[in-house]
Design an enzyme around this catalytic site. Structure first.
Site, PDB file in Angstrom:
ATOM      1  N   ARG A 273       0.853  -1.186   0.000  1.00 50.25           N
ATOM      2  CA  ARG A 273       0.000   0.000   0.000  1.00 50.25           C
ATOM      3  C   ARG A 273       0.891   1.239   0.000  1.00 50.25           C
ATOM      4  O   ARG A 273       1.892   1.295   0.718  1.00 50.25           O
ATOM      5  CB  ARG A 273      -0.910   0.020   1.234  1.00 50.25           C
ATOM      6  CG  ARG A 273      -1.913  -1.123   1.273  1.00 50.25           C
ATOM      7  CD  ARG A 273      -3.018  -0.934   0.241  1.00 50.25           C
ATOM      8  NE  ARG A 273      -4.010  -1.991   0.308  1.00 50.25           N
ATOM      9  CZ  ARG A 273      -3.954  -3.123  -0.390  1.00 50.25           C
ATOM     10  NH1 ARG A 273      -2.942  -3.335  -1.209  1.00 50.25           N
ATOM     11  NH2 ARG A 273      -4.915  -4.028  -0.274  1.00 50.25           N
ATOM     12  N   GLU A 302      -2.195   8.137  -4.751  1.00 49.26           N
ATOM     13  CA  GLU A 302      -2.521   7.697  -6.115  1.00 49.26           C
ATOM     14  C   GLU A 302      -3.729   8.471  -6.646  1.00 49.26           C
ATOM     15  O   GLU A 302      -4.659   8.754  -5.898  1.00 49.26           O
ATOM     16  CB  GLU A 302      -2.827   6.191  -6.111  1.00 49.26           C
ATOM     17  CG  GLU A 302      -1.575   5.345  -5.995  1.00 49.26           C
ATOM     18  CD  GLU A 302      -1.848   3.864  -6.249  1.00 49.26           C
ATOM     19  OE1 GLU A 302      -2.780   3.551  -7.008  1.00 49.26           O
ATOM     20  OE2 GLU A 302      -1.122   3.047  -5.679  1.00 49.26           O
ATOM     21  N   HIS A 320       0.561   0.690 -10.439  1.00 44.99           N
ATOM     22  CA  HIS A 320      -0.292  -0.225  -9.672  1.00 44.99           C
ATOM     23  C   HIS A 320      -0.735  -1.427 -10.526  1.00 44.99           C
ATOM     24  O   HIS A 320      -1.930  -1.678 -10.714  1.00 44.99           O
ATOM     25  CB  HIS A 320      -1.522   0.513  -9.137  1.00 44.99           C
ATOM     26  CG  HIS A 320      -2.085  -0.103  -7.897  1.00 44.99           C
ATOM     27  ND1 HIS A 320      -2.658   0.632  -6.893  1.00 44.99           N
ATOM     28  CD2 HIS A 320      -2.176  -1.409  -7.499  1.00 44.99           C
ATOM     29  CE1 HIS A 320      -3.086  -0.175  -5.922  1.00 44.99           C
ATOM     30  NE2 HIS A 320      -2.804  -1.417  -6.273  1.00 44.99           N
TER      31      HIS A 320
END
Length: 446
Positions: A273, A302, A320
């Site tokens: 994360r 993000e 990602h």
């Protein structure tokens, strides 16, 4: 209120209305919903992240369930809208659900699904890829080549780090962390140091066995060590991969102080994360330590990166994509759809959300269950999960009874031999011999 531009509809006359906020890989998930009388609506609006207003418009006045994405803000407003529309299920097409206010879902009686059990190897492979790309400076060399700057071999051109014989550090040795560790240990013959609140016995046994194999073949054996603290991993490892959950205790786990603990030429990888890493501190550390390298798949804010990160040549950054293999993404779509379908149909929750192979078998119908509902207990509908595990053979009950008879029969003969011995030594001896043979036979049958 925003209005979706483009909607794709499958099975328009279906009884249940299921909305997907994005087009998802594969078609099996669509077909599984259609087969259960669902009308499937897929938003194809050319917008990467849908707003809350966009999703409310998608939900409309009647909606039985929604499949959403981790980029969406699923809180009080959206769960209230879904509940008003008669919806009882939402599923992220992701294993994480940091974008979901589970308490709000509980308040409105909406089940929240996620998709674990299908991302382990895929995510671990990307972490290994980032480790290698950073160690051997592959992205830098690729850019150098494409820019037409290569005019001949040089002794110092893009010298990187050798992984063989170095130490890989894993923080969080769960399923993904352990899979990554095995890849690095077996693939590059690296030694392992890991930190986790729980001992990873299976991982330790794997490294031990592999070390014995190498030793038997005349090579240097690999070793493992369970660290007493995270700082011990940071100090000793040459490559460090982060695999913790994200909560208050792991927010900015990697910060200015922890970065200073690491070796000057260490490699840091994060596929967990984004907020686990203090990105501002990381940028400053990369500037001050040009031989320190990092591989990132996730970011603190993000889809944005902190200022300066994109300019760092000693950083490998990807958008990602840890779960972005065809098999995994199609599997995630299937599991998310079945989470929603299971709630609509009143199915129980699957017993082990990490054992999802029966749902992914394309040659057989999926089990009548929701693969993973994170708030099942809070909603009070978590049934006895044992009956949701893969069914046994129809003769399993008979076989179990037969096994019991096979085990007990010799013991009956043993008791009879004791009684006969008291009455007649010769007869008792015969009973005892028969008992021995029956015991041997019963264990061989089992």
């Amino acid at each position: 209120m925003a209005k979706p531009i483009s909607i794709e509809v499958y099975n328009p006359n279906g009884k249940y209305r299921v909305v997907s906020t994005k087009s998802m890989p594969g078609t099996r998930w669509i077909n599984l919903l259609i087969e259960q009388d669902c009308r499937v609506e897929i938003c194809t609006q050319k917008k990467t992240i849908l707003s809350v207003e966009d999703i409310i418009a998608l939900i409309g006045d009647k909606c039985d369930g929604v499949i959403g994405q981790l980029t969406e803000d699923w809180g009080e407003t959206l769960f209230a809208a879904l509940s008003r529309a008669g919806g009882k299920a939402f599923s992220n097409m992701a294993v994480g659900y940091n974008n979901v206010d589970v308490n709000a879902a509980n308040k409105h009686g909406v089940a929240v699904g996620n998709t674990p059990g299908v991302l382990t190897e895929t995510t671990a492979e990307l972490a290994a890829s980032l480790s290698l790309a950073a160690a051997r400076r592959i992205v830098e060399a690729d850019q150098f080549m494409r820019a037409g700057l290569y005019d001949g071999w040089l002794p110092h051109l893009f010298v990187g780090n050798l992984l063989k014989g170095q130490t890989v550090g894993v923080i969080g040795a769960g399923r993904i962390g352990s899979a990554y560790a095995r890849m690095m240990v077996e693939g590059f013959k690296m030694n392992l140091i890991y930190y986790d609140l729980y001992q990873s016995t299976r991982l330790e046994k794997f490294v031990t066995a592999y070390g014995e194999f190498l030793k038997a073949n005349g090579e240097q054996p690999v070793t493992w060590k369970r660290a007493a603290s995270m700082d011990e991993v940071l100090r000793e490892a040459d490559v460090i991969s982060l695999h913790p959950i994200l909560d208050k205790t792991t927010y900015h786990l990697i910060n200015k102080e922890s970065l200073a603990t690491m070796k000057k030429e260490a490699i840091l990888v994060n596929c967990s994360r984004g907020p686990v890493v203090d990105e501002v501190a990381l940028v400053e550390h990369l500037k001050q330590n040009p031989m320190f390298r990092v591989g990132l798949d996730v970011f603190e804010d993000e889809p944005y990166m902190k200022p300066g990160l994109a300019d760092m040549k000693n950083a490998v950054v990807v958008p990602h994509i840890a779960s972005a293999s065809k098999w995994t993404r199609e599997g995630m779509a299937t599991l998310a759809a079945l989470n929603v379908l299971g709630k609509i149909k009143g199915y129980p929750v699957w017993g082990d959300p990490n054992q999802v192979a029966p749902f992914l078998n394309e040659n057989a119908p999926p089990p009548a269950a929701s693969p993973s509902i994170v708030n099942a207990k809070a909603l009070g509908n978590a049934k006895d999960l044992d009956n949701c595990l893969p069914s046994q053979s129809p003769v399993s009950t008979f076989e179990a009874s037969l096994d019991l008879v096979i085990l007990l029969l010799p013991q009956v003969y043993l008791f009879q031999s004791y009684k006969s011995w008291k009455a007649d030594h010769h007869l008792g001896a015969l009973w005892f011999i028969m008992c021995v043979f029956l015991n041997i036979g019963s264990w061989s049958l089992l």
